[in-house]
Design an enzyme around this catalytic site. Structure first.
Site, short mmCIF file in Angstrom:
data_model
loop_
_atom_site.label_atom_id
_atom_site.label_comp_id
_atom_site.label_asym_id
_atom_site.label_seq_id
_atom_site.Cartn_x
_atom_site.Cartn_y
_atom_site.Cartn_z
N LYS A 2 -4.19 -31.46 58.52
CA LYS A 2 -3.00 -31.34 57.66
C LYS A 2 -2.75 -32.53 56.74
O LYS A 2 -2.29 -32.37 55.63
CB LYS A 2 -1.76 -31.09 58.52
N ASP A 24 6.05 -25.31 57.21
CA ASP A 24 6.69 -25.56 58.52
C ASP A 24 8.20 -25.75 58.39
O ASP A 24 8.96 -25.29 59.24
CB ASP A 24 6.08 -26.79 59.19
P1 NAP Z 1 2.66 -34.75 67.75
O1 NAP Z 1 2.41 -35.00 66.31
O2 NAP Z 1 1.64 -35.12 68.76
O3 NAP Z 1 4.05 -35.50 68.14
C1 NAP Z 1 4.59 -35.40 69.42
C2 NAP Z 1 5.93 -36.15 69.48
O4 NAP Z 1 6.50 -35.89 70.77
C3 NAP Z 1 5.81 -37.65 69.36
O5 NAP Z 1 6.94 -38.13 68.72
C4 NAP Z 1 5.75 -38.12 70.82
O6 NAP Z 1 6.36 -39.37 71.02
C5 NAP Z 1 6.64 -37.09 71.51
N1 NAP Z 1 6.22 -36.82 72.89
C6 NAP Z 1 5.01 -36.34 73.30
N2 NAP Z 1 5.02 -36.12 74.64
C7 NAP Z 1 6.26 -36.48 75.06
C8 NAP Z 1 6.88 -36.47 76.34
N3 NAP Z 1 6.23 -36.06 77.43
N4 NAP Z 1 8.15 -36.92 76.42
C9 NAP Z 1 8.80 -37.35 75.33
N5 NAP Z 1 8.28 -37.37 74.08
C10 NAP Z 1 7.02 -36.92 73.95
O7 NAP Z 1 2.97 -33.20 68.02
P2 NAP Z 1 3.58 -32.15 67.00
O8 NAP Z 1 2.50 -31.53 66.21
O9 NAP Z 1 4.70 -32.79 66.30
O10 NAP Z 1 4.11 -31.00 68.01
C11 NAP Z 1 5.26 -31.20 68.81
C12 NAP Z 1 5.64 -29.88 69.47
O11 NAP Z 1 6.05 -28.94 68.48
C13 NAP Z 1 4.50 -29.20 70.25
O12 NAP Z 1 5.04 -28.62 71.40
C14 NAP Z 1 4.01 -28.13 69.30
O13 NAP Z 1 3.43 -27.02 69.98
C15 NAP Z 1 5.32 -27.73 68.65
N6 NAP Z 1 5.15 -27.12 67.33
C16 NAP Z 1 5.65 -25.87 67.13
C17 NAP Z 1 5.54 -25.28 65.90
C18 NAP Z 1 6.09 -23.91 65.70
O14 NAP Z 1 5.81 -23.30 64.66
N7 NAP Z 1 6.89 -23.39 66.62
C19 NAP Z 1 4.91 -25.95 64.84
C20 NAP Z 1 4.40 -27.23 65.07
C21 NAP Z 1 4.52 -27.81 66.32
P3 NAP Z 1 5.60 -40.76 70.70
O15 NAP Z 1 5.72 -40.96 69.20
O16 NAP Z 1 6.37 -41.75 71.47
O17 NAP Z 1 4.18 -40.58 71.17
#
Ligand code: NAP
Length: 289
Positions: free
Chosen positions: A70, A106
């Site tokens: 992305k 998104d």
């Molecule tokens: P990402 O870029 O890896 O970012 C994850 C974020 O969550 C980071 O800020 C991380 O904190 C934090 N984090 C990770 N594990 C954690 C935990 N156990 N406790 C507290 N904070 C935690 O991931 P992403 O792409 O943003 O995705 C995040 C979520 O959104 C996922 O569940 C994904 O499936 C979902 N999502 C859904 C959609 C949809 O269309 N519904 C679209 C995109 C993503 P740090 O910065 O401290 O590491």
């Protein structure tokens, strides 16, 4: 049936076999009876430039991008819309007259279901857990819609970078707090009418986890949104529902971002109920397999 006239859509990812987009988009294509096909392409990071260049030669109508492409794709595009440029990531590319045009659906995927419910973000206080890729789209959209956002995140670096990036476009609309049970986080929750989980905490198979927010502060006048779609109700959403809050899970966003991409490419509004059903069937098959 595929013919010489069939128009091609797709998704680039590495890996790509987990993607639910082919099921969602091909279900919509079938129901609309249009001559398109949506194909998953396994594109390694070092082949992204060549693969994007090939879209022009093959006259592919458009592709989605998923992990890890992305952000990296931006440098290969002829045009990027303002929202995607601000977020720093594209998830949808259209190939029009040989030009590659990128956007990010998104944010629209996140906000659309809220608007449909009659929830308007202007003037609201929001708390968003997380500062990763998904949180970037969410926080930019909330700020653009006139909300004040408090980001709660474990790592300072990502939280600070997102806060600074959004405030450049929407001054003083965002602040951040470290993920801890502090009086500041409690105050942000007490002032919030929308709370979003944009972390993977609570996602299958680690369903016992929760994002770092005080869940005992949920109230019945809140809207609580979890971007996770598996399980359909996380512990975070279950706590919100028990407090009488209105809840939304990530299926709404996933389907809407796909629907917006579909409309960008075809000019047609796809049936979102069909896309949602196809998405959950594919998810069930994937987890059973
Ligand atoms: P990402 O870029 O890896 O970012 C994850 C974020 O969550 C980071 O800020 C991380 O904190 C934090 N984090 C990770 N594990 C954690 C935990 N156990 N406790 C507290 N904070 C935690 O991931 P992403 O792409 O943003 O995705 C995040 C979520 O959104 C996922 O569940 C994904 O499936 C979902 N999502 C859904 C959609 C949809 O269309 N519904 C679209 C995109 C993503 P740090 O910065 O401290 O590491």
């Amino acid at each position: 049936m595929l013919t010489g006239r069939t128009r091609i859509l797709g998704v680039f990812g590495d890996p790509v076999e987990h993607s639910l987009s082919p099921a969602m988009h091909n279900a919509a294509i079938r129901v609309l009876g249009i001559d398109y096909v949506y194909v998953p392409f396994h594109v390694k990071p070092d082949a992204l430039g060549v693969a994007l260049e090939a879209l022009r030669a093959l006259q592919v109508v458009g592709v989605n991008l998923t992990i890890p492409h992305k952000e990296h794709a931006l440098q290969f595009l002829d045009e990027v819309d303002a929202e995607a440029a601000a977020i720093g990531a594209v998830n949808t590319i259209s190939c029009r007259d040989g030009r590659l045009i990128g956007c990010n659906t998104d944010g629209a995927g996140f906000e659309g279901p809220l608007t449909d419910m009659g929830f308007h973000c202007a003037g609201r206080n929001a708390v968003v857990a997380g500062a990763g890729g998904a949180a970037r789209s969410v926080v930019f959209r909330l700020a653009r819609a006139g909300a004040h956002v408090v980001i709660v995140n474990r790592s300072e670096k990502r939280a600070r970078a997102l806060t600074d990036d959004v405030n450049k476009h929407y001054p003083e609309s965002v602040e951040w707090l470290p993920a801890a049970a502090t009086p500041e986080v409690c105050r942000a929750m007490e002032q919030a009418t929308i709370v979003v989980n944009a972390t993977p905490a609570g996602m299958w198979p680690r369903e016992e986890e929760c994002p770092p927010l005080p869940l005992d502060l949920f109230r019945s006048d809140m809207l609580v949104y979890d971007l996770i779609y598996l399980p359909q109700e996380t512990r975070f959403l279950s706590a919100a529902r028990s407090a009488g809050a209105c809840t939304v899970n990530g299926a709404a966003m996933l389907v809407r971002q796909g629907a917006v991409s579909f409309e960008v490419w075809t000019g047609l509004r796809p049936p979102e109920d069909v896309m949602c059903e196809a998405m959950y069937s594919a998810l069930t098959r994937r987890n059973d397999g």
